[in-house]
Scaffold this motif. Structure first.
Motif, PDB file in Angstrom:
ATOM      1  N   PRO A  40       1.223  -1.068  -0.339  1.00 34.78           N
ATOM      2  CA  PRO A  40       0.306   0.145   0.189  1.00 34.78           C
ATOM      3  C   PRO A  40       1.220   1.681   0.093  1.00 34.78           C
ATOM      4  O   PRO A  40       2.268   1.258   0.478  1.00 34.78           O
ATOM      5  N   VAL A  41       0.270   2.321  -0.533  1.00 37.67           N
ATOM      6  CA  VAL A  41       1.034   3.716  -0.788  1.00 37.67           C
ATOM      7  C   VAL A  41       1.132   4.141   1.041  1.00 37.67           C
ATOM      8  O   VAL A  41      -0.082   4.324   1.142  1.00 37.67           O
ATOM      9  N   GLU A  92      -9.310  10.135  -2.422  1.00 40.75           N
ATOM     10  CA  GLU A  92      -8.181  10.087  -0.818  1.00 40.75           C
ATOM     11  C   GLU A  92      -8.113   8.310  -0.127  1.00 40.75           C
ATOM     12  O   GLU A  92      -7.383   8.428  -0.120  1.00 40.75           O
ATOM     13  N   VAL A  93      -9.641   7.649   0.046  1.00 43.38           N
ATOM     14  CA  VAL A  93      -9.666   6.265  -0.076  1.00 43.38           C
ATOM     15  C   VAL A  93      -8.891   5.562  -1.075  1.00 43.38           C
ATOM     16  O   VAL A  93      -8.265   4.711   0.068  1.00 43.38           O
ATOM     17  N   LEU A  94      -9.084   5.918  -1.744  1.00 43.40           N
ATOM     18  CA  LEU A  94      -8.411   4.906  -2.740  1.00 43.40           C
ATOM     19  C   LEU A  94      -7.186   5.013  -2.963  1.00 43.40           C
ATOM     20  O   LEU A  94      -6.348   4.357  -3.401  1.00 43.40           O
ATOM     21  N   SER A  95      -5.884   6.147  -2.606  1.00 38.33           N
ATOM     22  CA  SER A  95      -4.645   6.545  -2.536  1.00 38.33           C
ATOM     23  C   SER A  95      -3.956   5.443  -1.400  1.00 38.33           C
ATOM     24  O   SER A  95      -2.624   5.336  -1.359  1.00 38.33           O
ATOM     25  N   HIS A  96      -4.985   5.066  -0.420  1.00 37.06           N
ATOM     26  CA  HIS A  96      -4.594   4.692   0.090  1.00 37.06           C
ATOM     27  C   HIS A  96      -4.150   2.929  -0.569  1.00 37.06           C
ATOM     28  O   HIS A  96      -3.946   1.689   1.115  1.00 37.06           O
ATOM     29  N   LYS A  97      -5.190   3.072  -0.970  1.00 40.65           N
ATOM     30  CA  LYS A  97      -5.329   0.969  -0.893  1.00 40.65           C
ATOM     31  C   LYS A  97      -3.898   0.257  -1.783  1.00 40.65           C
ATOM     32  O   LYS A  97      -2.834   1.548  -2.918  1.00 40.65           O
ATOM     33  N   GLN A  98      -3.603  -0.942  -2.210  1.00 39.01           N
ATOM     34  CA  GLN A  98      -2.861  -1.364  -2.500  1.00 39.01           C
ATOM     35  C   GLN A  98      -2.709  -2.043  -4.279  1.00 39.01           C
ATOM     36  O   GLN A  98      -4.004  -1.032  -4.578  1.00 39.01           O
ATOM     37  N   GLY A  99      -1.710  -1.524  -5.026  1.00 41.78           N
ATOM     38  CA  GLY A  99      -1.777  -2.265  -6.149  1.00 41.78           C
ATOM     39  C   GLY A  99      -1.468  -0.227  -6.737  1.00 41.78           C
ATOM     40  O   GLY A  99      -1.724   0.929  -6.457  1.00 41.78           O
ATOM     41  N   LEU A 100      -1.400   0.098  -8.169  1.00 44.57           N
ATOM     42  CA  LEU A 100      -1.424   1.389  -8.782  1.00 44.57           C
ATOM     43  C   LEU A 100      -2.562   1.584  -9.048  1.00 44.57           C
ATOM     44  O   LEU A 100      -3.587   1.266  -9.929  1.00 44.57           O
ATOM     45  N   TRP A 101      -3.400   2.587  -8.417  1.00 41.19           N
ATOM     46  CA  TRP A 101      -4.684   3.427  -8.375  1.00 41.19           C
ATOM     47  C   TRP A 101      -4.649   4.512  -9.889  1.00 41.19           C
ATOM     48  O   TRP A 101      -3.547   4.994  -9.298  1.00 41.19           O
ATOM     49  N   PRO A 147      -2.298  12.261   0.989  1.00 40.83           N
ATOM     50  CA  PRO A 147      -1.704  11.542  -0.166  1.00 40.83           C
ATOM     51  C   PRO A 147      -1.596  12.215  -1.705  1.00 40.83           C
ATOM     52  O   PRO A 147      -2.486  13.160  -1.722  1.00 40.83           O
ATOM     53  N   ALA A 148      -1.054  12.545  -2.585  1.00 33.64           N
ATOM     54  CA  ALA A 148      -0.631  13.050  -3.009  1.00 33.64           C
ATOM     55  C   ALA A 148      -2.090  12.032  -4.499  1.00 33.64           C
ATOM     56  O   ALA A 148      -2.306  11.581  -4.385  1.00 33.64           O
ATOM     57  N   GLN A 158     -17.251  -0.284   0.401  1.00 32.78           N
ATOM     58  CA  GLN A 158     -16.666   0.951   1.134  1.00 32.78           C
ATOM     59  C   GLN A 158     -17.323   1.896  -0.034  1.00 32.78           C
ATOM     60  O   GLN A 158     -17.193   3.317   1.287  1.00 32.78           O
ATOM     61  N   VAL A 159     -17.569   2.611  -1.408  1.00 35.42           N
ATOM     62  CA  VAL A 159     -18.158   3.383  -2.366  1.00 35.42           C
ATOM     63  C   VAL A 159     -19.404   3.993  -1.394  1.00 35.42           C
ATOM     64  O   VAL A 159     -19.048   4.816  -1.022  1.00 35.42           O
ATOM     65  N   ARG A 160     -20.151   2.916  -0.606  1.00 32.45           N
ATOM     66  CA  ARG A 160     -21.576   3.261  -0.285  1.00 32.45           C
ATOM     67  C   ARG A 160     -21.924   3.695   0.866  1.00 32.45           C
ATOM     68  O   ARG A 160     -22.192   4.570   1.413  1.00 32.45           O
TER      69      ARG A 160
END
Length: 420
Positions: free
Chosen positions: A4-5, A65-74, A10-11, A103-105
């Motif tokens: 994870p980033v 902001e939420v997805l920036s902390h998720k694993q993988g290249l977003w 987050p950028a 999580q979106v919901r």
């Protein structure tokens, strides 16, 4: 999986273009399998219209902001869509999908009282594609399938989805060539009048002749053609040319009906196409489906009114399958209504269906509109239609769709045979 980033602030997520460049570099430098996902908000335009753009922007910023902390290249790949490139197993992807959609919901719940959902499409390398651009297209196709299946869900580019995508691509690549080479042809299904006991017309039904001589039926290619403006316009022009030729051949004997796609009907050059192919519409009926004029009813009304001044009849096809049937009858200049076959199938068991058909008949008589029953495929269906005092029919009980010469040979004799 990727790490994870880690960042307190987050950028911004990469843009779609940068995402593709980074993604292709990752694929080229790693022989391991990769999974590409596209997450897209459901009905986001409606959210913007109802809640205002400030709420829409807040939702997208929160998700970013939420997805920036998720694993993988977003990356943010569109106005309300996000891309993810990750190394994971099928089981992990299934769990990740459920977590992301939930999580979106829940994440945006504090921003709006309206339910907000998203859909996901996945594609894998090397199973579905090797190049990143092709992988992206596969994921987008899976996303469209998720949207079509009811939204708020995830789909993977496999099986039926992949086959449908391949067929669609083949149609887009070859249909225009088939028109130019004469491989798009029209068969004629007779229409008859039970009062005069004569065949009085025919519907032109399109067929695609394949290189081996087999005929491809519309269900295999028309969904793609109808969504592609150049293709549906090309088919419409060919149909108008053929209708004009058939009318000249038949004289006053028969009326020929031709389906016009919604994208062609509402195209700025549609009336010019008609003028160039078939300036005189006498003896020709143009059929529109219930969904055709929904995008712009006023424009459709103007176009159809002009067509009637040129001698065309206007027919509303598949009546009863949409949501605005009575609105269309009230607003559009119609000469004919084609009653969907489902009504005849249901009236034997359903008093309500019989009542609806009777109401449609009354409506047609009051408005001086011809009514024809489609899909009359059996003796029992014919009798049910006759019991309702129906007059005109089309369907396999009268005749299947026929090659042109067979139609002209047999049409004078079809209604002379006993109908039951």
């Amino acid at each position: 999986m990727l790490s994870p980033v880690s960042s307190a602030a987050p950028a911004p997520l990469p843009t779609r273009c940068l995402f593709k460049l980074q993604g292709q570099a990752l694929l080229e430098n790693s022989p391991l399998p990769w999974i590409l996902g596209i997450l897209d908000m459901d009905d986001f335009r409606e959210i913007n219209e109802l809640e205002g753009p400030s709420v829409g922007d807040a939702i997208l910023q929160t998700l970013t902001e939420v997805l920036s902390h998720k694993q993988g290249l977003w990356a943010r790949t569109g106005g309300d869509s996000f891309g993810l490139l990750i190394q994971a197993s099928a089981e992990e992807i299934e769990t990740l999908s459920a977590d992301l959609l939930e999580q979106v919901r829940t994440t945006v719940k504090a921003l709006t009282p309206r339910p907000v959902t998203a859909s996901l499409g996945w594609a894998s390398r090397p199973v579905d594609a090797l190049a990143f651009e092709d992988l992206f297209l596969c994921a987008e196709t899976a996303l469209l399938s998720a949207k079509a299946s009811g939204k708020a869900t995830a789909r993977t580019y496999t099986g039926a989805i992949a086959q449908k995508a391949l067929r669609s691509r083949e149609v887009r690549q070859n249909f225009a060539l088939a028109i130019a080479s004469g491989d798009i042809r029209f068969f004629l299904q007779p229409q008859g009048n039970l009062r005069t006991h004569k065949v009085d017309g025919a519907e032109m039904l399109v067929r695609w002749r394949m290189p081996d001589g087999r005929l491809r039926f519309p269900g295999k290619f028309m969904p793609t053609v109808e969504e592609n403006t150049p293709l549906i316009r090309g088919l419409g022009v060919l149909g108008l040319q053929e209708a004009s030729r058939l009318r000249a051949k038949a004289g006053q004997s028969y009326r020929f009906s031709l389906n016009i796609g919604a994208r062609h009907l509402l195209h700025p050059d549609f009336l010019s196409d008609v003028a160039g192919c078939c300036p005189d519409g006498t003896g020709i009926t143009l059929e529109i489906t219930e969904s055709a004029p929904l995008v712009d009813v006023r424009r459709a009304e103007r176009v159809l009114t002009e067509l009637r001044t040129r001698g065309f009849w206007i027919s509303l096809d598949d009546f009863g399958t949409g949501f605005s049937s009575l609105q269309h009858v009230a607003q559009l200049p119609l000469d004919e209504i084609k009653l969907d076959r489902a009504f005849l199938q249901n009236i034997r068991q359903s008093a309500r269906s019989r009542a609806v058909v009777s109401a449609i008949q009354t409506l047609a008589w009051e408005a001086d509109i011809s009514l024809i029953a489609e899909g009359v495929s059996s003796h029992h269906a014919l009798k049910r239609w006759e019991a309702l005092r129906g007059e005109r029919i089309q369907g396999f009980h009268l005749a299947p769709d026929l090659p042109e010469e067979a139609f002209f040979t047999w049409a004078p004799w079809l209604m002379r045979a006993p109908q039951g």
